[in-house]
Write an enzyme that holds these catalytic residues in place. Structure first.
Site, short mmCIF file in Angstrom:
data_model
loop_
_atom_site.label_atom_id
_atom_site.label_comp_id
_atom_site.label_asym_id
_atom_site.label_seq_id
_atom_site.Cartn_x
_atom_site.Cartn_y
_atom_site.Cartn_z
N GLU A 1 -9.85 6.94 4.46
CA GLU A 1 -8.43 7.65 4.65
C GLU A 1 -8.61 8.95 3.77
OE1 GLU A 1 -5.17 5.90 2.75
OE2 GLU A 1 -3.88 7.24 3.62
N ASP B 1 -9.88 2.27 3.48
CA ASP B 1 -8.76 2.79 2.76
C ASP B 1 -8.99 2.22 1.28
OD1 ASP B 1 -6.21 3.59 1.62
OD2 ASP B 1 -5.34 2.40 3.32
N ILE C 1 -7.29 2.75 -1.29
CA ILE C 1 -5.93 2.28 -1.99
C ILE C 1 -4.85 2.17 -0.98
CG2 ILE C 1 -4.19 2.21 -3.77
CD1 ILE C 1 -5.91 3.79 -5.64
N ASP C 2 -4.64 1.10 -0.47
CA ASP C 2 -3.52 0.81 0.45
C ASP C 2 -2.21 0.33 -0.21
OD1 ASP C 2 -2.33 1.25 3.20
OD2 ASP C 2 -1.97 -0.91 2.77
N THR D 1 -0.50 2.98 -1.91
CA THR D 1 -0.47 4.06 -2.92
C THR D 1 0.58 4.14 -3.74
OG1 THR D 1 -2.33 5.28 -1.96
CG2 THR D 1 -1.08 6.39 -3.58
N ASP E 1 -5.90 1.40 7.94
CA ASP E 1 -4.74 0.53 7.68
C ASP E 1 -4.93 -0.94 8.14
OD1 ASP E 1 -2.76 1.96 5.79
OD2 ASP E 1 -3.06 3.29 7.64
C1 IPD Z 1 0.53 3.54 3.27
C2 IPD Z 1 0.94 2.14 3.27
C3 IPD Z 1 2.52 1.87 3.44
C4 IPD Z 1 2.89 2.63 4.84
C5 IPD Z 1 2.34 4.34 4.68
C6 IPD Z 1 1.10 4.34 4.46
P1 IPD Z 1 -1.41 4.39 1.71
O1 IPD Z 1 -1.01 3.80 3.11
O2 IPD Z 1 0.16 1.46 4.42
O3 IPD Z 1 2.77 0.76 3.90
O4 IPD Z 1 4.16 2.54 4.79
O5 IPD Z 1 2.85 5.04 5.73
O6 IPD Z 1 0.86 5.71 4.34
O7 IPD Z 1 -1.38 5.89 2.02
O8 IPD Z 1 -0.93 3.82 0.52
O9 IPD Z 1 -3.16 4.14 1.94
#
Ligand code: IPD
Length: 274
Positions: A70, A89, A91-92, A94, A220
């Site tokens: 990412e 990813d 940190i998913d 974030t 994701d």
């Molecule tokens: C996010 C998460 C979140 C989603 C966001 C993403 P990140 O990923 O998956 O559930 O609603 O659109 O960007 O940015 O925390 O890796």
């Protein structure tokens, strides 16, 4: 006899555990937060640090492998080739991580011949380690998991991402999706981590999840899609109904095909009304 994939899995697991230490020790820290596409799409110094650890060490061990991450790949996804490709990813969830809300995780997947072979999703705050290898089942903390056996939408708990209400071009659609899902299912939840929510479908505690939008990308969904299919569920493309395109995810994940079809139908109906 150990094969290459055993080694790939062991290496990825070691790195997930190492990354987990960084997440655990930093979740309560004050972070430097930057916006990407808006105040709903955030990144911290820890996202980058964790990706550097994971990618740096895997590159040393497997120099011919490819990487999609990412924070290092950004908006322009490379073509997915037959080469072993790690999809990460760091940190998913974030925003959850920034707030100390404990739904946040590390995601590591490996694709070979354009097929997911390894999926690891680790929430070190709640100590939930989801793992899968192609053809070998899906696990939570080492115990096998299966998707829910519910087969009616009215008895289903469904998730989506409310964050996209902030995206002007998606607002009306999101409002209609929220209305129709709330009306026709048992309940609606929105957790803020796509990868973890997908794993909750695999775990059988959520029946379906609709996920697409700006910022949602291969990292994701790649690893969790293997965890779902190994647990007996499906991840389909919302428009074609075919298997999801990992490089262009506009996905419906569900515990079975019936729920996937019904959820696809009501999301389509919501979009028509918007
Ligand atoms: C996010 C998460 C979140 C989603 C966001 C993403 P990140 O990923 O998956 O559930 O609603 O659109 O960007 O940015 O925390 O890796």
């Amino acid at each position: 006899m150990a094969c290459d994939e055993d080694l790939f899995f062991e290496s990825a697991m070691e790195l997930a555990l190492e990354a987990a230490q960084v997440m655990r020790s930093s979740i309560v820290a004050v972070k430097t937060v930057k916006e990407k596409q808006g105040d709903w799409d955030l990144v911290t110094e820890y996202d980058r640090a964790i990706e550097d650890i994971i990618v740096g060490k895997l590159k040393l061990q497997f120099p011919t492998h490819k990487f999609i991450g990412e924070e290092s790949t950004g908006d322009h996804l490379p073509e997915l080739t037959n080469d072993p490709t790690w999809i990460i990813d760091p940190i998913d969830g974030t925003m959850n991580f920034i707030h100390g809300f404990p739904h946040t995780c590390i995601v590591i997947g490996l694709s070979i011949d354009k097929e997911m072979r390894i999926g690891i999703v680790y929430n070190p705050i709640l100590e939930q380690l989801f793992t899968a290898r192609k053809g070998k089942g899906a696990f939570l903390n080492g115990r096998p998991i299966r998707t829910s056996s519910v087969d009616s939408l009215s008895k289903s708990l469904i998730c989506l991402e409310s964050g996209f209400l902030k995206v002007k071009s998606l607002r009306e659609k999101m409002l209609e999706r929220i209305k129709i899902i709330s009306a026709q299912t048992q309940g609606l939840r929105t957790l803020g981590s796509a990868a973890l929510t997908l794993c909750y479908v695999a775990l059988g505690v959520v029946e379906g999840y609709q996920i697409e939008g700006p910022g949602i990308s291969t990292w994701d969904i790649a690893a969790p899609s293997l965890i779902i299919s190994e647990a007996g569920g499906v991840v389909v493309d919302r428009v074609t109904g075919n298997r999801v395109d990992l490089m262009n995810p506009r996905a419906i994940a569900a515990c079975n095909e019936k729920i996937a079809k019904e959820l696809t139908r009501i999301v389509w109906e919501a979009d028509r009304r918007a």
